[in-house]
Design an enzyme around this catalytic site. Structure first.
Site, mmCIF file in Angstrom:
data_model
loop_
_atom_site.group_PDB
_atom_site.id
_atom_site.type_symbol
_atom_site.label_atom_id
_atom_site.label_comp_id
_atom_site.label_asym_id
_atom_site.label_seq_id
_atom_site.Cartn_x
_atom_site.Cartn_y
_atom_site.Cartn_z
ATOM 1 N N GLU A 170 0.294 -0.850 5.878
ATOM 2 C CA GLU A 170 1.523 -0.185 6.692
ATOM 3 C C GLU A 170 1.173 1.270 6.509
ATOM 4 O O GLU A 170 1.701 1.972 7.912
ATOM 5 C CB GLU A 170 2.816 -0.442 6.134
ATOM 6 C CG GLU A 170 3.894 -0.304 6.851
ATOM 7 C CD GLU A 170 4.250 1.234 7.049
ATOM 8 O OE1 GLU A 170 5.159 1.650 7.952
ATOM 9 O OE2 GLU A 170 4.124 2.014 5.922
ATOM 10 N N ASP A 199 0.919 -1.148 0.067
ATOM 11 C CA ASP A 199 -0.003 0.078 0.043
ATOM 12 C C ASP A 199 0.757 1.269 0.059
ATOM 13 O O ASP A 199 2.110 1.179 0.379
ATOM 14 C CB ASP A 199 -1.095 0.010 1.377
ATOM 15 C CG ASP A 199 -0.252 0.202 2.648
ATOM 16 O OD1 ASP A 199 0.756 -0.706 2.655
ATOM 17 O OD2 ASP A 199 -0.501 0.874 3.414
HETATM 18 ZN ZN LIG Z 1 6.950 2.200 3.849
#
Ligand SMILES: [Zn+2]
Length: 432
Positions: A138, A76
């Site tokens: 993340e 992501d």
């Molecule tokens: Zn990163």
């Protein structure tokens, strides 16, 4: 490398922004694309969702008895921000002056591709057993990571974990990230009145909450900017050369603005606590009236030393805030977020292998660096797999502008990152 480059560009074209407001179909697409790349290399691949965004988990066996290595990255990306701040469109990977520009070109699709390049370098003769874990959230705080580690932990167990999501020290200067600061984020509310009143009728004898809040915030630092909260742990960073001019250039500090705090600069940004006010709830300038405001709030972000216990840091901050309530105002504080820091032991055969592998690629070993920010997944892996050696490596350099406009990857350094990781797997294979 040409195929690695092509595949990296294809991943970068997918706008896999994990923030809720963006099309989550794109995050699904980047998970599938990542899965397909590793499937093509003979990995057993699954896409896991433990209440969050899709993560790719994949495995490929090496020789019996060889060590197991877990390769971590995330697919992501951060939102691109306004298009006009970008020199070329954020999701159209574009090369300029040896750098590949695009959102995710560095953070962290280059991390995925470094793992894939290392795998391809060994073909069907993997020197170690490999497990791949490519997270899909993340950039929004890895919230389902504890659930994923609980559900899939045994599959992810490894002797060494390579987390390719940090930075190198400079062009030509590789680095291992060995410390991270932890985080405490709180909201402090100061109240002085049961309700707002006319500032002309009562001002002069009755305190307003904004002024009281500002006075409270001012007690958090001494005059030179050193932290004034008692009882916090502090640490020391490595003694790499880092001068005021570099700090000013890298941070964009305005001419004439002082650098705050005491001690070596790297201690201040990597190893000692810092306190920042990141938001205030109070009437806006445009809507403000001549009123003594009854109550005002501030969000405070405190970075804590790598070895500091977050709960103890919270207690120290809370004690300070309650003790320094200006003019007897009512002060409340509540916890908004907290995260552990990280301090690797960074010794032993796996670290030796990593340093030698970096030297294979760059001609000299890496330096040990800290990062002043917090990376939740590092602490989560350290807690779940205390026996594993955590190698926090990077594809970025100080000019990568991860999370900013014109994010980019230095292509020459990226090739060395790939070579180093391939060499690392070979060297780890000899440790059986
Ligand atoms: Zn990163």
């Amino acid at each position: 490398m040409p195929q690695v480059r092509t595949d990296l560009e294809a991943l970068t074209r997918i706008p896999s922004v994990s923030l809720d407001a963006f099309d989550q179909g794109e995050v699904e697409r980047s998970a599938s694309a990542t899965a397909a790349l590793f499937e093509a290399e003979g990995f057993d691949v699954e896409i896991s969702r433990e209440g969050g965004r899709p993560a790719v988990i994949a495995r490929k066996a090496g020789p019996a008895g060889a060590p197991t290595v877990l390769l971590y990255a995330h697919h992501d990306v951060q939102p691109p921000g306004p298009d006009e701040l970008w020199t070329s469109p954020p999701f159209v990977p574009t090369e300029r002056d040896g750098r590949l520009y695009g959102r995710g070109a560095a953070d962290d699709k280059a991390g995925i591709m470094a793992h894939l390049a290392a795998v391809r370098a060994h073909g069907d003769a993997l020197p170690v057993n490999l497990v791949l874990f490519v997270e899909g959230e993340e950039e929004i705080g890895s919230e389902s990571l504890p659930a994923t580690l609980a559900a899939h932990g045994e599959k992810l167990r490894a002797d060494a974990i390579v987390l390719a999501d940090s930075t190198n020290w400079a062009i030509g200067e590789p680095a291992l990230t060995v410390t991270l600061r932890g985080l405490i984020r709180v909201v402090v509310t100061v109240s002085t009145l049961a309700h707002g009143v006319h500032s002309g009728m009562f001002g002069g004898a009755v305190p307003d909450a904004i002024t009281a809040l500002v006075r409270l915030l001012a007690t958090l630092h001494e005059d030179d900017g050193e932290i004034a909260v008692a009882g916090l742990v502090t640490g020391t960073a490595s003694d790499l050369p880092y001068d005021e001019a570099r700090l000013r250039a890298e941070s964009g500090l305005l001419d004439g603005v002082a650098i705050i705090g005491r001690g070596p600069l790297l201690d201040r940004i990597w190893a000692k606590p810092s306190i920042t006010t990141i938001g205030i709830d109070a009437p806006t300038v445009a809507t403000a009236s001549n009123t003594l405001v009854a109550s005002a709030s501030a969000k405070i972000s405190m970075r804590i030393a790598p070895a500091q216990d977050p709960a103890a840091a919270y207690d120290a901050l809370r004690a300070h805030v309650l003790e320094h309530a200006p003019w007897g105002s009512q002060v409340e504080m509540h916890l908004d977020d907290s995260g552990e820091g990280f301090a690797a032991d960074a010794q032993g055969p796996i670290y030796d292998a990593a340093r030698a592998a970096f030297a294979d690629a760059w001609g000299h070993p890496p330096v040990d660096i800290g990062v002043g920010g917090s990376i939740p997944f590092v602490a989560a892996f350290a807690e779940r797999f205390p026996e594993a050696a955590l190698l926090v490596t990077g594809v970025e350099d100080p000019d990568s502008r991860a999370h900013g406009a014109d994010e980019s990857l230095h292509l020459g350094e990226f090739e060395k990152v790939c070579v180093a990781e391939a060499a690392l797997l070979a060297r780890l294979g000899t440790l059986a």
